[in-house]
Design a protein around this motif. Structure first.
Motif, PDB file in Angstrom:
ATOM      1  N   THR A 163      29.512 -52.196  -6.194  1.00  0.00           N
ATOM      2  CA  THR A 163      29.781 -51.148  -7.176  1.00  0.00           C
ATOM      3  C   THR A 163      29.106 -49.865  -6.747  1.00  0.00           C
ATOM      4  O   THR A 163      28.013 -49.872  -6.186  1.00  0.00           O
ATOM      5  CB  THR A 163      29.286 -51.529  -8.592  1.00  0.00           C
ATOM      6  OG1 THR A 163      27.945 -51.982  -8.461  1.00  0.00           O
ATOM      7  CG2 THR A 163      30.145 -52.602  -9.222  1.00  0.00           C
ATOM      8  N   LYS A 164      29.801 -48.761  -7.021  1.00  0.00           N
ATOM      9  CA  LYS A 164      29.259 -47.442  -6.687  1.00  0.00           C
ATOM     10  C   LYS A 164      29.924 -46.477  -7.645  1.00  0.00           C
ATOM     11  O   LYS A 164      31.132 -46.574  -7.890  1.00  0.00           O
ATOM     12  CB  LYS A 164      29.596 -47.107  -5.231  1.00  0.00           C
ATOM     13  CG  LYS A 164      29.062 -45.768  -4.739  1.00  0.00           C
ATOM     14  CD  LYS A 164      29.460 -45.503  -3.282  1.00  0.00           C
ATOM     15  CE  LYS A 164      28.809 -44.262  -2.684  1.00  0.00           C
ATOM     16  NZ  LYS A 164      28.943 -43.038  -3.441  1.00  0.00           N
ATOM     17  N   GLU A 165      29.136 -45.563  -8.221  1.00  0.00           N
ATOM     18  CA  GLU A 165      29.673 -44.637  -9.221  1.00  0.00           C
ATOM     19  C   GLU A 165      30.613 -43.605  -8.605  1.00  0.00           C
ATOM     20  O   GLU A 165      31.808 -43.604  -8.811  1.00  0.00           O
ATOM     21  CB  GLU A 165      28.496 -43.888  -9.891  1.00  0.00           C
ATOM     22  CG  GLU A 165      27.845 -44.667 -11.009  1.00  0.00           C
ATOM     23  CD  GLU A 165      28.788 -44.865 -12.190  1.00  0.00           C
ATOM     24  OE1 GLU A 165      29.302 -43.846 -12.703  1.00  0.00           O
ATOM     25  OE2 GLU A 165      29.028 -46.041 -12.589  1.00  0.00           O
ATOM     26  N   GLU A 166      30.020 -42.730  -7.805  1.00  0.00           N
ATOM     27  CA  GLU A 166      30.735 -41.561  -7.307  1.00  0.00           C
ATOM     28  C   GLU A 166      31.514 -41.894  -6.033  1.00  0.00           C
ATOM     29  O   GLU A 166      31.107 -42.765  -5.275  1.00  0.00           O
ATOM     30  CB  GLU A 166      29.687 -40.489  -6.968  1.00  0.00           C
ATOM     31  CG  GLU A 166      30.121 -39.095  -7.278  1.00  0.00           C
ATOM     32  CD  GLU A 166      29.125 -38.062  -6.732  1.00  0.00           C
ATOM     33  OE1 GLU A 166      29.408 -36.886  -6.900  1.00  0.00           O
ATOM     34  OE2 GLU A 166      28.097 -38.445  -6.133  1.00  0.00           O
ATOM     35  N   HIS A 167      32.595 -41.168  -5.811  1.00  0.00           N
ATOM     36  CA  HIS A 167      33.281 -41.348  -4.530  1.00  0.00           C
ATOM     37  C   HIS A 167      32.434 -40.720  -3.420  1.00  0.00           C
ATOM     38  O   HIS A 167      31.641 -39.806  -3.666  1.00  0.00           O
ATOM     39  CB  HIS A 167      34.693 -40.741  -4.551  1.00  0.00           C
ATOM     40  CG  HIS A 167      34.733 -39.272  -4.832  1.00  0.00           C
ATOM     41  ND1 HIS A 167      34.458 -38.321  -3.877  1.00  0.00           N
ATOM     42  CD2 HIS A 167      34.982 -38.599  -5.983  1.00  0.00           C
ATOM     43  CE1 HIS A 167      34.562 -37.133  -4.414  1.00  0.00           C
ATOM     44  NE2 HIS A 167      34.871 -37.264  -5.701  1.00  0.00           N
ATOM     45  N   GLY A 168      32.614 -41.224  -2.215  1.00  0.00           N
ATOM     46  CA  GLY A 168      31.817 -40.730  -1.100  1.00  0.00           C
ATOM     47  C   GLY A 168      31.207 -41.890  -0.340  1.00  0.00           C
ATOM     48  O   GLY A 168      31.528 -43.051  -0.605  1.00  0.00           O
ATOM     49  N   THR A 169      30.338 -41.554   0.598  1.00  0.00           N
ATOM     50  CA  THR A 169      29.832 -42.563   1.517  1.00  0.00           C
ATOM     51  C   THR A 169      28.317 -42.461   1.681  1.00  0.00           C
ATOM     52  O   THR A 169      27.775 -41.364   1.794  1.00  0.00           O
ATOM     53  CB  THR A 169      30.507 -42.386   2.897  1.00  0.00           C
ATOM     54  OG1 THR A 169      31.913 -42.475   2.717  1.00  0.00           O
ATOM     55  CG2 THR A 169      30.041 -43.439   3.893  1.00  0.00           C
ATOM     56  N   VAL A 170      27.681 -43.627   1.679  1.00  0.00           N
ATOM     57  CA  VAL A 170      26.250 -43.685   1.944  1.00  0.00           C
ATOM     58  C   VAL A 170      26.052 -44.524   3.204  1.00  0.00           C
ATOM     59  O   VAL A 170      26.523 -45.658   3.264  1.00  0.00           O
ATOM     60  CB  VAL A 170      25.498 -44.359   0.773  1.00  0.00           C
ATOM     61  CG1 VAL A 170      24.013 -44.482   1.083  1.00  0.00           C
ATOM     62  CG2 VAL A 170      25.732 -43.604  -0.524  1.00  0.00           C
ATOM     63  N   VAL A 171      25.403 -43.961   4.194  1.00  0.00           N
ATOM     64  CA  VAL A 171      25.122 -44.733   5.398  1.00  0.00           C
ATOM     65  C   VAL A 171      23.627 -45.061   5.410  1.00  0.00           C
ATOM     66  O   VAL A 171      22.790 -44.171   5.517  1.00  0.00           O
ATOM     67  CB  VAL A 171      25.517 -43.966   6.680  1.00  0.00           C
ATOM     68  CG1 VAL A 171      25.230 -44.811   7.918  1.00  0.00           C
ATOM     69  CG2 VAL A 171      26.991 -43.572   6.650  1.00  0.00           C
ATOM     70  N   TYR A 172      23.343 -46.346   5.230  1.00  0.00           N
ATOM     71  CA  TYR A 172      21.947 -46.799   5.202  1.00  0.00           C
ATOM     72  C   TYR A 172      21.579 -47.318   6.588  1.00  0.00           C
ATOM     73  O   TYR A 172      22.250 -48.194   7.135  1.00  0.00           O
ATOM     74  CB  TYR A 172      21.810 -47.902   4.145  1.00  0.00           C
ATOM     75  CG  TYR A 172      20.496 -48.656   4.205  1.00  0.00           C
ATOM     76  CD1 TYR A 172      19.379 -48.217   3.498  1.00  0.00           C
ATOM     77  CD2 TYR A 172      20.380 -49.818   4.984  1.00  0.00           C
ATOM     78  CE1 TYR A 172      18.180 -48.912   3.564  1.00  0.00           C
ATOM     79  CE2 TYR A 172      19.183 -50.515   5.051  1.00  0.00           C
ATOM     80  CZ  TYR A 172      18.088 -50.053   4.342  1.00  0.00           C
ATOM     81  OH  TYR A 172      16.901 -50.733   4.417  1.00  0.00           O
ATOM     82  N   ILE A 173      20.521 -46.753   7.167  1.00  0.00           N
ATOM     83  CA  ILE A 173      20.138 -47.106   8.538  1.00  0.00           C
ATOM     84  C   ILE A 173      18.750 -47.725   8.552  1.00  0.00           C
ATOM     85  O   ILE A 173      17.758 -47.059   8.237  1.00  0.00           O
ATOM     86  CB  ILE A 173      20.105 -45.845   9.438  1.00  0.00           C
ATOM     87  CG1 ILE A 173      21.432 -45.097   9.352  1.00  0.00           C
ATOM     88  CG2 ILE A 173      19.761 -46.199  10.875  1.00  0.00           C
ATOM     89  CD1 ILE A 173      21.277 -43.609   9.601  1.00  0.00           C
ATOM     90  N   LYS A 174      18.692 -49.002   8.885  1.00  0.00           N
ATOM     91  CA  LYS A 174      17.381 -49.632   9.069  1.00  0.00           C
ATOM     92  C   LYS A 174      16.972 -49.348  10.513  1.00  0.00           C
ATOM     93  O   LYS A 174      17.630 -49.799  11.462  1.00  0.00           O
ATOM     94  CB  LYS A 174      17.525 -51.136   8.832  1.00  0.00           C
ATOM     95  CG  LYS A 174      16.234 -51.883   8.871  1.00  0.00           C
ATOM     96  CD  LYS A 174      15.663 -51.978   7.469  1.00  0.00           C
ATOM     97  CE  LYS A 174      14.403 -52.838   7.435  1.00  0.00           C
ATOM     98  NZ  LYS A 174      13.781 -52.761   6.101  1.00  0.00           N
ATOM     99  N   LEU A 175      15.903 -48.567  10.672  1.00  0.00           N
ATOM    100  CA  LEU A 175      15.534 -48.129  12.014  1.00  0.00           C
ATOM    101  C   LEU A 175      14.872 -49.229  12.830  1.00  0.00           C
ATOM    102  O   LEU A 175      14.166 -50.085  12.283  1.00  0.00           O
ATOM    103  CB  LEU A 175      14.583 -46.938  11.931  1.00  0.00           C
ATOM    104  CG  LEU A 175      15.196 -45.632  11.434  1.00  0.00           C
ATOM    105  CD1 LEU A 175      14.093 -44.637  11.073  1.00  0.00           C
ATOM    106  CD2 LEU A 175      16.137 -45.033  12.464  1.00  0.00           C
TER     107      LEU A 175
END
Ligand code: ADP
Ligand code: MG
Length: 620
Positions: A163-175
């Motif tokens: 689930t995600k509210e807003e449209h768009g993209t989140v890129v999560y980077i585990k370094l």
């Protein structure tokens, strides 16, 4: 939850990335920001043109979250977003011909490959230079379901609904453990400033900072969340030229070209008047790999009042300028201009025309090494232009360069006429496929003797078609030396006498060769060769190759004229030869070897070889 396999090419790419052949790891930030900016561009356009999104309160923005406790960096946008299909097609597959040919060109040689990456940039996948694990959480505008795409970059990815509210993209980077420097707010700010300062949307960093309250023994330190905008957020091309430095243009180019190379040159213009528009064009130092592919990618993006419209219109510039990268931003085009209608749009046609002129003038101005580089990379496409673009023919003729019989390197028509005979005003050339054959052509002998420069045109399949279509350059006529009389010091009367003297010989040769040649005659254009073949200048087909090419037809063969050198011992001996068999062999040898010298095939190769063997045996 569904597991997927990355396309094979991506597997290769990921390997390359995780072994980080590329020294410049920080560019993953540039690439992810560029993707976010593209996605915001796309939504921005939809909001302005699609009723569904008109009411939405929305300002495009990019957020970077730095979490040093979690060892992670998150880059988020509120752009178009992706659905499940998009994730598979765009992140799980390489669709772009450019990237594909990049991967195809990988050699496995670490050093060469990392240079290649510098030229190409590989977008999203660059994140695996620093990431141990990547999650892309995204929701497409207008759709209900959000998805998470996860991978550790080792050949597989997983997609599951979230689930995600807003449209768009989140890129999560585990370094990765060793990439902690990207947890520094200073480092991230520096990289954003360097590559993404002129991305049109605000990029805000969010980070934790130690804050101390109280004093002495009462002092307590706790972490507080801080935010700071990291870029100027003005589209580079909208900034006044006087406020921009060369470095600004270069960094922007690196983002645009997704590479690490500097451009050969750039030009930035704001045009005012009946039509208002801004253009920013770059000429890359190396020609794109897909330059000669039918499915090449356009390098020019069209904006209307800063709103991105398309980067997929190959008509924004003439096709021969397909190596140019950059931006056109029009003030006058309607925002909802349909992409299909763009091609017939008058405003755009006007922009195209003035941009073309400006680009060609910038090319003309290139000097020294830059000019040499340009010719090396783009001479062939300029020749295409000469053939296609009659409006700018003069300019193109000032840019194109050729090899020369008398000079080192490449020369222009301007160079040629500065040295040529200004009374006669003729530019001599010989065109074919093989430089060596052309340079050794017997037809050049007379020009060498008379010290006259001849342009050597060896661009396979191009020069023979394009050059006859040129006709003239600044009142100088182009002359194909295979069709015109050679320069010499003999008068017409002297030539007449010689021709009569050898008439019985030439007649006899013609009789033997029959329809293979149109005519056999004596010539004064040769010095060391006994014979040569020339095209008949009076033949209506000569010099019409370009017309046939335009009609998409094969050029019919033009009849040849065999010319013999009466001053050559072989011709003089032949004139007195009694043995009729040998005479016939020699007649054919004269024709076939003259053809070979011009890179043409003898009619019957094995007959040629056996005749040579026969005559050689006699001579021994
Ligand atoms: P490129 O940007 O040159 O197309 P990338 O590898 O950077 O290549 O990205 C591949 C594709 O993935 C993009 O073209 C886009 O369709 C999609 N994509 C990547 N990041 C995003 C994002 N933040 N929002 C929406 N789509 C994205
Ligand atoms: Mg990208």
């Amino acid at each position: 939850m569904a597991k997927h396999q990355f396309q094979t090419e991506i597997g290769q790419l990921l390997k390359l990335m995780t072994h980080s052949l590329y020294s410049n790891k920080e560019i993953f930030i540039r690439e992810l920001i560029s993707n976010s900016s593209d996605a915001i561009d796309k939504f921005n356009y939809m909001k302005l043109t699609d009723e569904k999104f008109k009411e939405e309160e929305w300002i495009g923005q990019i957020n970077i979250n730095i979490d040093d406790k979690d060892n992670s960096l998150t880059i988020a946008d509120n752009g178009l977003g992706m659905n499940e299909e998009d994730l598979i097609n765009h992140l799980g597959t390489i669709a772009k011909s450019g990237t594909k040919s990049f991967v195809e060109s990988l050699t496995g040689d670490a050093k060469k490959d990392s240079n290649l990456i510098g030229q190409f940039g590989v977008g999203f996948y660059s994140v695996f230079m620093v990431a141990e694990q990547v999650d892309v959480i995204t929701k497409k505008a207008g759709e209900e379901q959000a998805y998470m795409f996860s991978t550790d970059g080792t050949g597989e990815f997983e997609i599951k609904p979230v689930t995600k509210e807003e449209h768009g993209t989140v890129v999560y980077i585990k370094l990765k453990e060793e990439e902690k420097e990207f947890l520094s707010k200073w480092k991230v700010a520096e990289v954003v400033k360097k590559y993404s300062n002129h991305i049109a949307y605000p990029i805000t960093m969010h980070y934790w900072e130690d804050e101390t309250t109280g004093e002495g023994d009462d002092a307590t330190t706790k972490k507080v969340k801080k935010s700071e905008q990291a870029n100027a957020a003005t589209a580079l091309w909208t900034v006044q030229k006087s406020n921009l430095k060369k470095e600004d243009y270069i960094e922007f180019y690196k983002g645009l070209a997704h590479g690490d190379d500097e451009p050969l040159t750039y030009l930035h213009n704001k045009v005012e008047g009946a039509n208002e528009f801004t253009t920013l064009f770059y000429i890359p130092k190396t020609a794109p790999m897909d330059l000669y592919r039918a499915d090449y990618q356009s390098g020019v993006k069209l904006y209307v009042k800063r709103v991105f419209i398309t980067d997929d219109d190959k008509e924004l510039l003439p096709t021969y300028l397909r190596f140019v990268k950059g931006i056109i931003d029009s003030e006058d085009l309607p925002l909802n201009v349909s992409r299909e209608l763009l091609q017939s749009n008058k405003i755009l046609a006007n922009i195209k025309q003035s941009s073309t002129k400006r680009i060609l003038k910038a090319i003309k101005k290139l000097k020294d090494d830059d000019a040499v580089t340009f010719t090396k990379q783009y001479n062939k496409v300029i020749k295409e232009g000469i053939f296609q673009d009659h409006t700018n023919k003069e300019l193109l003729l000032e840019i194109v360069k050729y090899k020369s019989s008398t000079e080192e390197g490449m020369v222009s028509f301007e160079d040629y006429i500065s040295r040529g005979d200004s009374e006669k005003k003729e530019i001599y050339y010989i065109a074919g496929e093989d430089e060596k054959v052309l340079r050794n052509s017997p037809l050049l002998e007379a020009y060498k003797k008379a010290n006259i420069e001849v342009l050597i045109m060896d661009d396979k399949e191009i020069d023979e078609i394009v050059t006859p279509s040129i006709g003239q350059y600044k009142e100088w006529s182009l002359k194909d030396i295979t069709t015109v009389d050679a320069p010499d010091s003999k008068t017409e009367e002297e030539k007449e006498v010689i021709s009569k003297e050898f008439k019985s010989l030439t007649d006899k040769i013609k009789e033997i060769l029959g329809e293979e040649v149109k005519e056999v005659k004596t010539t004064s254009r040769l010095t060391t060769s006994p014979s040569c073949v020339v095209k008949d200048a009076n033949d209506p087909m000569a010099g019409m190759a370009h017309m046939f090419a335009q009609m998409g037809q094969e050029m019919p063969e033009t009849p040849l004229i065999l010319e013999v050198n009466p001053e050559h011992a072989m011709i003089q001996k032949l004139d007195k030869l009694e043995n009729q068999d040998t005479f016939a062999d020699m007649a054919w040898i004269l024709l076939d070897s003259a053809k070979l010298s011009e890179g043409l095939e003898p009619k019957d190769k094995s007959a040629f070889a056996s005749r040579v063997a026969k005559v050689a045996t006699l001579a021994l």
